[in-house]
Scaffold this active site. Sequence first.
Site, short mmCIF file in Angstrom:
data_model
loop_
_atom_site.label_atom_id
_atom_site.label_comp_id
_atom_site.label_asym_id
_atom_site.label_seq_id
_atom_site.Cartn_x
_atom_site.Cartn_y
_atom_site.Cartn_z
N ASP A 94 0.85 -1.15 -0.22
CA ASP A 94 -0.16 -0.08 0.00
C ASP A 94 0.95 1.40 0.13
OD1 ASP A 94 -2.77 1.15 0.63
OD2 ASP A 94 -1.60 2.13 1.68
N TYR A 124 3.39 9.74 0.31
CA TYR A 124 4.38 9.31 1.29
C TYR A 124 5.67 9.41 0.73
CZ TYR A 124 0.23 6.28 2.60
OH TYR A 124 -0.92 5.94 3.27
N LYS A 181 -2.06 6.30 -4.21
CA LYS A 181 -3.33 6.93 -4.11
C LYS A 181 -2.94 8.45 -4.58
CE LYS A 181 -3.56 4.88 0.50
NZ LYS A 181 -2.32 4.67 0.56
N HIS A 238 -7.25 9.81 -2.05
CA HIS A 238 -6.66 9.61 -0.61
C HIS A 238 -7.44 10.33 0.38
CE1 HIS A 238 -2.36 9.26 1.57
NE2 HIS A 238 -3.37 9.31 2.24
#
Length: 309
Positions: free
Chosen positions: A42, A47, A76, A107
Amino acid sequence: MAITLNNGFKMPQIGLGVWRMEKQQVRDLIINAIKIGYRHFDCAADYKNEAEVGEALAEAFKSGLVKREELFITTKLWNSDHGHVLGACKDSLKKLQLEYLDLYLVHFPVAVKHTGVGNTSSELAEDGVLDIDTTISLETTWHAMEDLVSAGLVRSIGISNYDIFLTRDCLAYSKVKPAVNQIEMHPYFQRESLVKFCQKHGVCVTAHTPLGGAAANNEWFGTVSCLEDPVLQALAKKYGKSAAQIALRWGIQRNTIVIPKTSKLERLEENFQVFDFQLAKEDMDLINGIDRKYRTNQPARFWGIDLYA
């Protein structure tokens, strides 16, 4: 163990979340996770480690450790790219070195000021409040997500951090139904009504923060994890497992998907060892009784506005 999504694709019931995974750690963690048996990863543009994940995946494919079709890769769409869905998806694919995504999620249910594709940001306006773009509706974003499926860039699309009402609206205006709603969910934040609603309407629930955030959310948000709860500690002793394994097993037995994050090899192995035991109904009920409706991931601390209020 996998859950069949509403479009027929299968999604492994446990995955590795890469949030807050340091770039220099990504390669070893991804490779070791695949060796342990993880087939679900994921990711997210926000990130800021998609490129490192992509390098690790490319190495795994090239070495023959695993085939692309054996993995389930999620990433996302960040808030600042709601008006640039195609470009954002292609940017993630390029960084991940993939030809397609298994799952692409919105997201958060909010569009904010665009700062360039791939340059995820959460800019604040002069008043210190998140600079929300009120010209882009979630429906517009969703239809752009649907176009990704038609283009073959994405196999499944879904939502993240949507409540019952936003999920209901997405079901109403969608041509391609959301396959997944990824939400914070753990024994202290069980989201029973939202889980029931999603599952009733064929939307699979993925639990992010399935261990209650542990040290990461304590550091960022000042919140506490459920893992020290006496109920989980007692059940850990009863089953000869860790409190984390009990929490993950509870999530699995609710027919949800769990994506714990860790940067430690021993935890990586431990979190995956949750299919060799089953919690008795009375023990599931015990855990069901410790719900505090307690959200541990609280971006309002950075955004100057609580989107969940």
